[in-house]
Design a protein around this motif. Sequence first.
Motif, PDB file in Angstrom:
ATOM      1  N   PHE A   1     -58.388  77.917 -80.986  1.00 42.41           N
ATOM      2  CA  PHE A   1     -57.163  77.268 -80.554  1.00 42.41           C
ATOM      3  C   PHE A   1     -57.358  75.820 -80.111  1.00 42.41           C
ATOM      4  O   PHE A   1     -56.418  75.049 -80.126  1.00 42.41           O
ATOM      5  CB  PHE A   1     -56.536  78.032 -79.379  1.00 42.41           C
ATOM      6  CG  PHE A   1     -56.239  79.467 -79.687  1.00 42.41           C
ATOM      7  CD1 PHE A   1     -55.162  79.798 -80.477  1.00 42.41           C
ATOM      8  CD2 PHE A   1     -57.044  80.469 -79.200  1.00 42.41           C
ATOM      9  CE1 PHE A   1     -54.881  81.120 -80.765  1.00 42.41           C
ATOM     10  CE2 PHE A   1     -56.777  81.789 -79.490  1.00 42.41           C
ATOM     11  CZ  PHE A   1     -55.699  82.120 -80.274  1.00 42.41           C
ATOM     12  N   TYR A   2     -58.541  75.474 -79.683  1.00 45.91           N
ATOM     13  CA  TYR A   2     -58.761  74.153 -79.109  1.00 45.91           C
ATOM     14  C   TYR A   2     -60.202  73.709 -79.353  1.00 45.91           C
ATOM     15  O   TYR A   2     -61.051  74.477 -79.769  1.00 45.91           O
ATOM     16  CB  TYR A   2     -58.459  74.157 -77.608  1.00 45.91           C
ATOM     17  CG  TYR A   2     -59.277  75.166 -76.837  1.00 45.91           C
ATOM     18  CD1 TYR A   2     -60.527  74.834 -76.317  1.00 45.91           C
ATOM     19  CD2 TYR A   2     -58.809  76.460 -76.634  1.00 45.91           C
ATOM     20  CE1 TYR A   2     -61.281  75.762 -75.619  1.00 45.91           C
ATOM     21  CE2 TYR A   2     -59.552  77.394 -75.942  1.00 45.91           C
ATOM     22  CZ  TYR A   2     -60.792  77.036 -75.442  1.00 45.91           C
ATOM     23  OH  TYR A   2     -61.545  77.951 -74.763  1.00 45.91           O
TER      24      TYR A   2
ATOM     25  N   GLY B   1     -57.683  75.216 -86.716  1.00 41.24           N
ATOM     26  CA  GLY B   1     -59.081  75.585 -86.513  1.00 41.24           C
ATOM     27  C   GLY B   1     -59.768  75.958 -87.806  1.00 41.24           C
ATOM     28  O   GLY B   1     -60.932  75.607 -88.045  1.00 41.24           O
TER      29      GLY B   1
ATOM     30  N   LYS C   1     -63.196  75.783 -80.980  1.00 44.11           N
ATOM     31  CA  LYS C   1     -62.730  77.166 -80.850  1.00 44.11           C
ATOM     32  C   LYS C   1     -61.564  77.409 -81.811  1.00 44.11           C
ATOM     33  O   LYS C   1     -61.166  76.531 -82.557  1.00 44.11           O
ATOM     34  CB  LYS C   1     -62.265  77.431 -79.409  1.00 44.11           C
ATOM     35  CG  LYS C   1     -63.303  77.131 -78.351  1.00 44.11           C
ATOM     36  CD  LYS C   1     -64.237  78.273 -78.208  1.00 44.11           C
ATOM     37  CE  LYS C   1     -65.149  78.023 -77.012  1.00 44.11           C
ATOM     38  NZ  LYS C   1     -66.145  79.031 -76.870  1.00 44.11           N
TER      39      LYS C   1
ATOM     40  N   SER D   1     -47.063  77.261 -81.703  1.00 47.65           N
ATOM     41  CA  SER D   1     -48.199  76.378 -81.450  1.00 47.65           C
ATOM     42  C   SER D   1     -49.516  77.131 -81.552  1.00 47.65           C
ATOM     43  O   SER D   1     -50.520  76.572 -81.991  1.00 47.65           O
ATOM     44  CB  SER D   1     -48.071  75.704 -80.088  1.00 47.65           C
ATOM     45  OG  SER D   1     -48.162  76.655 -79.061  1.00 47.65           O
TER      46      SER D   1
ATOM     47  N   THR E   1     -60.161  70.154 -72.849  1.00 42.42           N
ATOM     48  CA  THR E   1     -59.765  71.032 -73.952  1.00 42.42           C
ATOM     49  C   THR E   1     -58.630  70.326 -74.677  1.00 42.42           C
ATOM     50  O   THR E   1     -57.646  69.911 -74.057  1.00 42.42           O
ATOM     51  CB  THR E   1     -59.302  72.414 -73.458  1.00 42.42           C
ATOM     52  OG1 THR E   1     -58.225  72.255 -72.562  1.00 42.42           O
ATOM     53  CG2 THR E   1     -60.430  73.155 -72.785  1.00 42.42           C
ATOM     54  N   TYR E   2     -58.779  70.179 -75.978  1.00 42.61           N
ATOM     55  CA  TYR E   2     -57.815  69.449 -76.790  1.00 42.61           C
ATOM     56  C   TYR E   2     -57.337  70.374 -77.902  1.00 42.61           C
ATOM     57  O   TYR E   2     -58.154  70.900 -78.663  1.00 42.61           O
ATOM     58  CB  TYR E   2     -58.484  68.194 -77.366  1.00 42.61           C
ATOM     59  CG  TYR E   2     -57.533  67.113 -77.759  1.00 42.61           C
ATOM     60  CD1 TYR E   2     -57.020  66.247 -76.820  1.00 42.61           C
ATOM     61  CD2 TYR E   2     -57.153  66.950 -79.085  1.00 42.61           C
ATOM     62  CE1 TYR E   2     -56.142  65.238 -77.191  1.00 42.61           C
ATOM     63  CE2 TYR E   2     -56.283  65.954 -79.461  1.00 42.61           C
ATOM     64  CZ  TYR E   2     -55.779  65.095 -78.508  1.00 42.61           C
ATOM     65  OH  TYR E   2     -54.906  64.097 -78.862  1.00 42.61           O
ATOM     66  N   PRO E   3     -56.033  70.629 -78.031  1.00 39.31           N
ATOM     67  CA  PRO E   3     -55.529  71.560 -79.044  1.00 39.31           C
ATOM     68  C   PRO E   3     -55.894  71.107 -80.458  1.00 39.31           C
ATOM     69  O   PRO E   3     -55.828  69.916 -80.783  1.00 39.31           O
ATOM     70  CB  PRO E   3     -54.017  71.530 -78.844  1.00 39.31           C
ATOM     71  CG  PRO E   3     -53.811  70.986 -77.475  1.00 39.31           C
ATOM     72  CD  PRO E   3     -54.964  70.078 -77.202  1.00 39.31           C
ATOM     73  N   ASN E   4     -56.263  72.066 -81.293  1.00 42.51           N
ATOM     74  CA  ASN E   4     -56.665  71.757 -82.665  1.00 42.51           C
ATOM     75  C   ASN E   4     -55.552  71.097 -83.466  1.00 42.51           C
ATOM     76  O   ASN E   4     -55.813  70.190 -84.256  1.00 42.51           O
ATOM     77  CB  ASN E   4     -57.124  73.023 -83.395  1.00 42.51           C
ATOM     78  CG  ASN E   4     -58.470  73.490 -82.928  1.00 42.51           C
ATOM     79  OD1 ASN E   4     -59.267  72.738 -82.395  1.00 42.51           O
ATOM     80  ND2 ASN E   4     -58.748  74.761 -83.135  1.00 42.51           N
ATOM     81  N   ASN E   5     -54.307  71.542 -83.279  1.00 46.26           N
ATOM     82  CA  ASN E   5     -53.232  70.954 -84.068  1.00 46.26           C
ATOM     83  C   ASN E   5     -53.007  69.489 -83.704  1.00 46.26           C
ATOM     84  O   ASN E   5     -52.695  68.680 -84.570  1.00 46.26           O
ATOM     85  CB  ASN E   5     -51.944  71.764 -83.964  1.00 46.26           C
ATOM     86  CG  ASN E   5     -51.385  71.821 -82.566  1.00 46.26           C
ATOM     87  OD1 ASN E   5     -52.051  71.484 -81.586  1.00 46.26           O
ATOM     88  ND2 ASN E   5     -50.147  72.274 -82.452  1.00 46.26           N
TER      89      ASN E   5
ATOM     90  N   ASN F   1     -52.406  76.123 -84.132  1.00 48.76           N
ATOM     91  CA  ASN F   1     -53.760  75.852 -83.651  1.00 48.76           C
ATOM     92  C   ASN F   1     -54.802  76.675 -84.398  1.00 48.76           C
ATOM     93  O   ASN F   1     -55.889  76.189 -84.702  1.00 48.76           O
ATOM     94  CB  ASN F   1     -53.868  76.115 -82.149  1.00 48.76           C
ATOM     95  CG  ASN F   1     -53.316  74.977 -81.338  1.00 48.76           C
ATOM     96  OD1 ASN F   1     -53.499  73.820 -81.679  1.00 48.76           O
ATOM     97  ND2 ASN F   1     -52.620  75.297 -80.269  1.00 48.76           N
TER      98      ASN F   1
END
Length: 178
Positions: free
Chosen positions: A140-141, A106, A138, A98, A153-157, A102
């Motif tokens: 990762f997020y 990004g 960012k 993960s 904070t929300y994960p990029n993936n 991410n």
Amino acid sequence: MFNIIENPYLHEEISTIVAIFVFVILKSIIAKIVRKYATLNEALEHRTNLIIKYINILLGTLTLLSIIIIWGVRKDQIFLFISSVFAVVGVASFAQWSILSNITAGVVLFFSYPFKIGDVIKIHDKDFPIEAEIEDIKAFYILLKTIDGETITYPNNLLMQKGISVIKKHKEFSDFTD
């Protein structure tokens, strides 16, 4: 007469110098291209530096692999080494998949997504719909700030897997966060 001692590794030394020179040139050219792209798309400096860092790591790895090949490491030894490294990295990465997805997300967000920092977006998730302003993207997020002032904070993936609507562009939202 001159007694010139022949260097048996002259070809490898010259090839190594050329590989390093190409690495340095490509590194600076790609950094300029990414910075120009970031300027045209109003990306933040720290995000631009992060993308350049990722590209430099990739270029450095390719240069190192080229130098290993130049110095005549036999193909069967290279394949044995690479397969061993991939086995170790594969086991380690399985737990960290993960994080890698991410980081990749990004990079994709930096180059191709239609929203920027400051835009108000709506994430179409049936379980957890979000309407918020993008504060930062960012590695990762993504940092989001809701109308209620909550920071998410929300994960990029996950951001790339969900439907996104841009509610207001960053120049139009001045009354959103007041």
